[in-house]
Design a protein around this motif. Structure first.
Motif, PDB file in Angstrom:
ATOM      1  N   VAL A  89       0.819  -1.269  -0.135  1.00  0.00           N
ATOM      2  CA  VAL A  89       0.270   0.144  -0.247  1.00  0.00           C
ATOM      3  C   VAL A  89       0.677   0.825   0.119  1.00  0.00           C
ATOM      4  O   VAL A  89       0.225   2.251  -0.491  1.00  0.00           O
ATOM      5  CB  VAL A  89      -0.907   0.301   1.514  1.00  0.00           C
ATOM      6  N   HIS A  90       1.875   1.693   0.698  1.00  0.00           N
ATOM      7  CA  HIS A  90       3.047   2.415   0.599  1.00  0.00           C
ATOM      8  C   HIS A  90       3.473   2.850  -0.597  1.00  0.00           C
ATOM      9  O   HIS A  90       3.428   4.364  -1.098  1.00  0.00           O
ATOM     10  CB  HIS A  90       3.746   1.960   1.976  1.00  0.00           C
ATOM     11  N   VAL A  91       3.755   1.767  -0.826  1.00  0.00           N
ATOM     12  CA  VAL A  91       4.354   1.979  -2.709  1.00  0.00           C
ATOM     13  C   VAL A  91       2.837   2.592  -3.764  1.00  0.00           C
ATOM     14  O   VAL A  91       3.294   3.538  -4.685  1.00  0.00           O
ATOM     15  CB  VAL A  91       4.902   0.545  -2.900  1.00  0.00           C
ATOM     16  N   ALA A  92       1.913   1.788  -3.215  1.00  0.00           N
ATOM     17  CA  ALA A  92       0.815   2.542  -4.258  1.00  0.00           C
ATOM     18  C   ALA A  92       0.287   4.050  -4.329  1.00  0.00           C
ATOM     19  O   ALA A  92       0.172   4.958  -4.959  1.00  0.00           O
ATOM     20  CB  ALA A  92      -0.708   1.538  -4.051  1.00  0.00           C
ATOM     21  N   ARG A  93       0.187   4.305  -2.956  1.00  0.00           N
ATOM     22  CA  ARG A  93      -0.210   6.165  -2.646  1.00  0.00           C
ATOM     23  C   ARG A  93       0.994   6.466  -3.432  1.00  0.00           C
ATOM     24  O   ARG A  93       1.271   7.443  -3.154  1.00  0.00           O
ATOM     25  CB  ARG A  93       0.796   5.882  -0.766  1.00  0.00           C
ATOM     26  N   ALA A  94       2.751   6.170  -2.357  1.00  0.00           N
ATOM     27  CA  ALA A  94       3.655   7.227  -3.280  1.00  0.00           C
ATOM     28  C   ALA A  94       3.407   7.671  -4.543  1.00  0.00           C
ATOM     29  O   ALA A  94       3.633   7.982  -5.722  1.00  0.00           O
ATOM     30  CB  ALA A  94       4.716   7.058  -3.345  1.00  0.00           C
TER      31      ALA A  94
END
Length: 101
Positions: A89-94
């Motif tokens: 999720v943190h990569v998708a958010r970035a």
């Protein structure tokens, strides 16, 4: 204050019509009757004024509910994208954030 005399809070409630059981006492106690007269002449209590001043703005609850629902939907959408792409999720958010300031 001697036992048997109502507190200021109870007298204020009587002024608001919430304590009819004080009628007998107020009819026989000059001290409490004078105190009640003082309280009545002052106007609304400080507590009432503070409650009014500190009350949340009108429509706050629906706006909060709408904002929370929007945030939850955004989080679910981001999770779906991350799951579809096989990314944390943190990569998708970035990746979804606008890099321009």
């Amino acid at each position: 204050m001697r036992p048997g005399h109502p507190s200021r809070k109870r007298l204020a409630a009587w002024l608001a019509g919430d304590r009819p059981e004080l009628d007998d006492h107020l009819g026989t106690c000059e001290r409490c009757a004078n105190r009640l007269e003082e309280m009545a002449s002052v106007g609304p209590s400080i507590g009432d004024a503070l409650r009014q001043a500190l009350a949340p703005p009108a429509g706050l609850a629906p706006r909060l509910a709408s904002g929370i629902a929007h945030k939850m939907q955004t989080r679910q959408d981001l999770q779906t994208v991350a799951d579809l792409m096989g990314l944390p999720v943190h990569v998708a958010r970035a990746l979804s954030e606008d890099p321009r300031p």
